[in-house]
Structures are given as structure tokens and as C-alpha cells.
Design a protein around this motif. Structure first.
Motif, PDB file in Angstrom:
ATOM      1  N   TYR A   1      41.725  40.640  33.855  1.00 20.19           N
ATOM      2  CA  TYR A   1      42.108  40.624  35.258  1.00 20.19           C
ATOM      3  C   TYR A   1      43.608  40.799  35.366  1.00 20.19           C
ATOM      4  O   TYR A   1      44.358  40.435  34.453  1.00 20.19           O
ATOM      5  CB  TYR A   1      41.735  39.286  35.905  1.00 20.19           C
ATOM      6  CG  TYR A   1      40.257  39.042  36.073  1.00 20.19           C
ATOM      7  CD1 TYR A   1      39.493  38.521  35.036  1.00 20.19           C
ATOM      8  CD2 TYR A   1      39.614  39.337  37.275  1.00 20.19           C
ATOM      9  CE1 TYR A   1      38.140  38.301  35.174  1.00 20.19           C
ATOM     10  CE2 TYR A   1      38.253  39.108  37.432  1.00 20.19           C
ATOM     11  CZ  TYR A   1      37.534  38.595  36.377  1.00 20.19           C
ATOM     12  OH  TYR A   1      36.183  38.381  36.532  1.00 20.19           O
ATOM     13  N   VAL A   2      44.055  41.305  36.519  1.00 23.59           N
ATOM     14  CA  VAL A   2      45.476  41.452  36.786  1.00 23.59           C
ATOM     15  C   VAL A   2      45.809  40.703  38.084  1.00 23.59           C
ATOM     16  O   VAL A   2      44.996  40.672  39.012  1.00 23.59           O
ATOM     17  CB  VAL A   2      45.896  42.932  36.894  1.00 23.59           C
ATOM     18  CG1 VAL A   2      45.155  43.651  38.010  1.00 23.59           C
ATOM     19  CG2 VAL A   2      47.401  43.069  37.104  1.00 23.59           C
ATOM     20  N   GLN A   3      46.985  40.070  38.104  1.00 24.48           N
ATOM     21  CA  GLN A   3      47.432  39.365  39.296  1.00 24.48           C
ATOM     22  C   GLN A   3      48.819  39.851  39.677  1.00 24.48           C
ATOM     23  O   GLN A   3      49.776  39.694  38.908  1.00 24.48           O
ATOM     24  CB  GLN A   3      47.456  37.854  39.063  1.00 24.48           C
ATOM     25  CG  GLN A   3      47.804  37.062  40.310  1.00 24.48           C
ATOM     26  CD  GLN A   3      47.845  35.568  40.072  1.00 24.48           C
ATOM     27  OE1 GLN A   3      48.148  35.107  38.973  1.00 24.48           O
ATOM     28  NE2 GLN A   3      47.529  34.787  41.090  1.00 24.48           N
TER      29      GLN A   3
ATOM     30  N   GLY B   1      38.831  50.993  31.999  1.00 21.32           N
ATOM     31  CA  GLY B   1      38.798  50.296  33.266  1.00 21.32           C
ATOM     32  C   GLY B   1      39.671  50.955  34.317  1.00 21.32           C
ATOM     33  O   GLY B   1      39.982  52.143  34.232  1.00 21.32           O
ATOM     34  N   SER B   2      40.083  50.137  35.273  1.00 21.47           N
ATOM     35  CA  SER B   2      40.867  50.640  36.405  1.00 21.47           C
ATOM     36  C   SER B   2      42.302  50.949  35.998  1.00 21.47           C
ATOM     37  O   SER B   2      42.811  50.384  35.020  1.00 21.47           O
ATOM     38  CB  SER B   2      40.884  49.586  37.515  1.00 21.47           C
ATOM     39  OG  SER B   2      39.597  49.186  37.877  1.00 21.47           O
ATOM     40  N   TYR B   3      42.940  51.830  36.760  1.00 24.32           N
ATOM     41  CA  TYR B   3      44.370  52.138  36.652  1.00 24.32           C
ATOM     42  C   TYR B   3      44.770  52.648  35.264  1.00 24.32           C
ATOM     43  O   TYR B   3      45.915  52.484  34.856  1.00 24.32           O
ATOM     44  CB  TYR B   3      45.224  50.906  37.005  1.00 24.32           C
ATOM     45  CG  TYR B   3      44.816  50.224  38.288  1.00 24.32           C
ATOM     46  CD1 TYR B   3      44.449  48.877  38.289  1.00 24.32           C
ATOM     47  CD2 TYR B   3      44.768  50.915  39.485  1.00 24.32           C
ATOM     48  CE1 TYR B   3      44.055  48.246  39.460  1.00 24.32           C
ATOM     49  CE2 TYR B   3      44.371  50.291  40.667  1.00 24.32           C
ATOM     50  CZ  TYR B   3      44.015  48.954  40.634  1.00 24.32           C
ATOM     51  OH  TYR B   3      43.631  48.331  41.791  1.00 24.32           O
TER      52      TYR B   3
ATOM     53  N   ARG C   1      49.121  37.227  45.100  1.00 24.59           N
ATOM     54  CA  ARG C   1      47.781  37.765  45.324  1.00 24.59           C
ATOM     55  C   ARG C   1      46.782  37.067  44.409  1.00 24.59           C
ATOM     56  O   ARG C   1      47.147  36.437  43.413  1.00 24.59           O
ATOM     57  CB  ARG C   1      47.767  39.273  44.991  1.00 24.59           C
ATOM     58  CG  ARG C   1      48.750  40.104  45.771  1.00 24.59           C
ATOM     59  CD  ARG C   1      48.293  40.339  47.190  1.00 24.59           C
ATOM     60  NE  ARG C   1      47.059  41.102  47.265  1.00 24.59           N
ATOM     61  CZ  ARG C   1      47.009  42.423  47.237  1.00 24.59           C
ATOM     62  NH1 ARG C   1      48.115  43.135  47.133  1.00 24.59           N
ATOM     63  NH2 ARG C   1      45.844  43.046  47.327  1.00 24.59           N
ATOM     64  N   GLY C   2      45.513  37.223  44.727  1.00 22.51           N
ATOM     65  CA  GLY C   2      44.464  36.730  43.838  1.00 22.51           C
ATOM     66  C   GLY C   2      44.274  37.672  42.668  1.00 22.51           C
ATOM     67  O   GLY C   2      44.857  38.764  42.624  1.00 22.51           O
ATOM     68  N   LEU C   3      43.469  37.275  41.712  1.00 23.17           N
ATOM     69  CA  LEU C   3      43.211  38.105  40.537  1.00 23.17           C
ATOM     70  C   LEU C   3      42.308  39.268  40.907  1.00 23.17           C
ATOM     71  O   LEU C   3      41.402  39.143  41.737  1.00 23.17           O
ATOM     72  CB  LEU C   3      42.534  37.283  39.439  1.00 23.17           C
ATOM     73  CG  LEU C   3      43.434  36.429  38.552  1.00 23.17           C
ATOM     74  CD1 LEU C   3      44.065  35.293  39.307  1.00 23.17           C
ATOM     75  CD2 LEU C   3      42.644  35.919  37.353  1.00 23.17           C
ATOM     76  N   GLN C   4      42.558  40.406  40.252  1.00 23.99           N
ATOM     77  CA  GLN C   4      41.722  41.588  40.453  1.00 23.99           C
ATOM     78  C   GLN C   4      41.104  41.984  39.115  1.00 23.99           C
ATOM     79  O   GLN C   4      41.791  42.004  38.097  1.00 23.99           O
ATOM     80  CB  GLN C   4      42.552  42.768  40.956  1.00 23.99           C
ATOM     81  CG  GLN C   4      43.178  42.575  42.318  1.00 23.99           C
ATOM     82  CD  GLN C   4      44.057  43.754  42.677  1.00 23.99           C
ATOM     83  OE1 GLN C   4      43.745  44.898  42.350  1.00 23.99           O
ATOM     84  NE2 GLN C   4      45.148  43.489  43.360  1.00 23.99           N
ATOM     85  N   PHE C   5      39.849  42.308  39.130  1.00 29.14           N
ATOM     86  CA  PHE C   5      39.115  42.729  37.942  1.00 29.14           C
ATOM     87  C   PHE C   5      39.619  44.080  37.446  1.00 29.14           C
ATOM     88  O   PHE C   5      39.817  45.015  38.233  1.00 29.14           O
ATOM     89  CB  PHE C   5      37.631  42.810  38.292  1.00 29.14           C
ATOM     90  CG  PHE C   5      36.786  43.474  37.259  1.00 29.14           C
ATOM     91  CD1 PHE C   5      36.279  44.742  37.475  1.00 29.14           C
ATOM     92  CD2 PHE C   5      36.486  42.832  36.077  1.00 29.14           C
ATOM     93  CE1 PHE C   5      35.481  45.357  36.538  1.00 29.14           C
ATOM     94  CE2 PHE C   5      35.685  43.434  35.124  1.00 29.14           C
ATOM     95  CZ  PHE C   5      35.183  44.703  35.352  1.00 29.14           C
ATOM     96  N   LEU C   6      39.839  44.181  36.118  1.00 32.98           N
ATOM     97  CA  LEU C   6      40.257  45.447  35.502  1.00 32.98           C
ATOM     98  C   LEU C   6      39.124  46.098  34.713  1.00 32.98           C
ATOM     99  O   LEU C   6      38.854  47.284  34.864  1.00 32.98           O
ATOM    100  CB  LEU C   6      41.432  45.213  34.549  1.00 32.98           C
ATOM    101  CG  LEU C   6      42.845  45.202  35.111  1.00 32.98           C
ATOM    102  CD1 LEU C   6      43.836  44.935  33.981  1.00 32.98           C
ATOM    103  CD2 LEU C   6      43.180  46.492  35.834  1.00 32.98           C
TER     104      LEU C   6
END
Lengths: 115, 116
Positions: A36-38, A59-61, A42-47
């Protein structure tokens, strides 16, 4: 005890260089692993996640992670870092203890990408 | 589709006061969680609800209570706040917790709580 370790509090990397954020785990049974990235305030975002199958997960990005069963590691990687990748990164594992499932998070690694 | 929402965003309490943190999700998820985030300690699980009608203690449940009001809502209550409960609180949800599948969690924006 089941646990997740992120050995580096902070990782600095120059923009355009490859980056690695390390994670090791200790769980019984097959691990289900997550990154996860924060971003600030902000809240954590799933990667990405590893459940089974190919050891390299995309994954993302533009991030990817490599699952290594023998080294009990799940390191996060990106071939070319961007300044906008600067954030706090968390590794997590779903563990089972006495039939109870739960997610265990690492303490986080701050990534700083320098322009 | 708002995802996971939390109220309030900020709160200052005096020692001994009580308050309830609200959380709601609109993704029809079965499982919901409350975490606290403290510097150098990462995320620690306070309570979770694997499915509607069930709640279980996590790693640091002392001083907190929870209610899974319905499938959408999961509240966290501090009955008598203490300075040690100063933290950032995150609510999260996932499609499921139990079973062979494993689902990522979706997090709310957090509540920054200060207890003086």
C-alpha cells in the motif's frame, strides 16, 4: 509470532533511477502479501498483491513486486522513479492464527525521490 | 461512489471525555476494520468485523468499543479518552476476510484525534 518487517525507515533515490523498498515476512502457511502507499494526509491506497502464481506481480503506477519464498521476501520495485512517487509505503500480509484471519502491517518505509 | 468515509476529520478531546468515530462504506463490503497509526509503529488493528453481526478484537483493543451497525457502518467509541489515544484513526473495508480468496483493503481518509 507472525510478523512483517520493513528494515528501512527511509529510502532515498534520484529521479529516473530504479527503486526498491524491502519487505520480509514470517507467517505460517501460504502468505497473502500486499503493498500500500500513503500520501500525506490521506488514507492508504492499494498498489498490488501476491496470492499465488507468478512470483513477479505488477501493480498500479508502474510498480511491481517480487515474491521470494526461500527468502520470505516481497520487495517493491520500480524501474524508473518519479518525484511523485515520494510517499510512505506499507507492506502487509494476511495471516491465520488459530483459525482467525487478520492483516498485519509493517511499520512503513518513507520513499524520497530527489529531482 | 464515495468509497470509505469517516467523520470527523479532526477532533480534540480532554482526558476522560467520550466520543464516537463514524465510518461508512458504499462498496457492499463484508469486512470492516479500525486501525490506529502512530509514528514509527505503522498501522495497528484495534477491532475488526469479518461480517455483519460480528466483531473481534485486534492487536490494541483496550479503551475502545465498536459497533457494526449494519453492513455499511462500523463505529469506534472511546468511552474515556486518554492522552495515549492521541493518534490518527483509519477505517478500512474489504470484500471479505475469511476464505481462500484474499482481498485488498480500502481505507478512509482518517481522523486525527488529540487528547489533552
Amino acid at each position: 509470532a507472525q510478523s512483517v518487517a520493513q528494515p528501512e525507515d527511509q529510502v532515498n533515490v534520484a529521479e529516473g533511477n530504479p527503486l526498491t523498498v524491502k519487505c520480509t515476512y514470517s507467517v505460517s502457511g501460504n502468505p497473502y502479501l500486499f503493498w500500500y502507499v500513503q500520501y500525506p494526509n490521506r488514507g492508504l491506497q492499494f498498489l498490488l498483491k501476491y496470492i499465488t502464481g507468478d512470483n513477479l506481480v505488477k501493480g498500479s503506477y508502474g510498480f511491481e513486486a517480487e515474491f521470494n519464498k526461500s527468502q520470505t521476501s516481497f520487495h517493491l520495485k520500480k524501474p524508473s522513479a518519479l518525484v511523485s512517487d515520494s510517499a510512505l509505503y506499507f507492506c502487509a500480509v494476511r495471516a491465520v492464527t488459530s483459525g482467525t484471519y487478520k492483516y498485519i502491517f509493517g511499520t512503513g518505509t518513507r520513499l524520497k525521490v530527489l529531482a | 461512489n464515495a468509497g470509505v468515509t469517516q467523520t470527523p476529520k479532526f477532533q480534540v478531546l480532554k482526558t476522560g471525555q467520550s466520543m464516537t468515530l463514524q465510518c461508512a462504506q458504499d462498496m457492499n463490503h463484508n469486512s470492516m476494520y479500525w486501525y490506529r497509526q502512530d509514528p514509527g509503529m505503522g498501522l495497528r488493528l484495534i477491532y475488526y468485523s469479518a461480517s455483519e453481526g460480528t466483531t473481534d478484537k485486534g492487536e490494541v483493543p483496550n479503551g475502545y468499543n465498536v459497533s457494526r451497525l449494519n453492513k455499511r457502518e462500523f463505529s469506534l467509541r472511546l468511552e474515556s479518552a486518554a492522552p495515549s489515544q492521541t493518534s490518527v484513526y483509519f477505517c478500512a473495508s474489504s470484500e471479505a476476510l475469511l476464505g481462500w480468496e484474499s482481498y485488498e483493503q480500502y481505507f478512509g481518509p482518517g481522523t486525527r484525534l488529540t487528547v489533552t
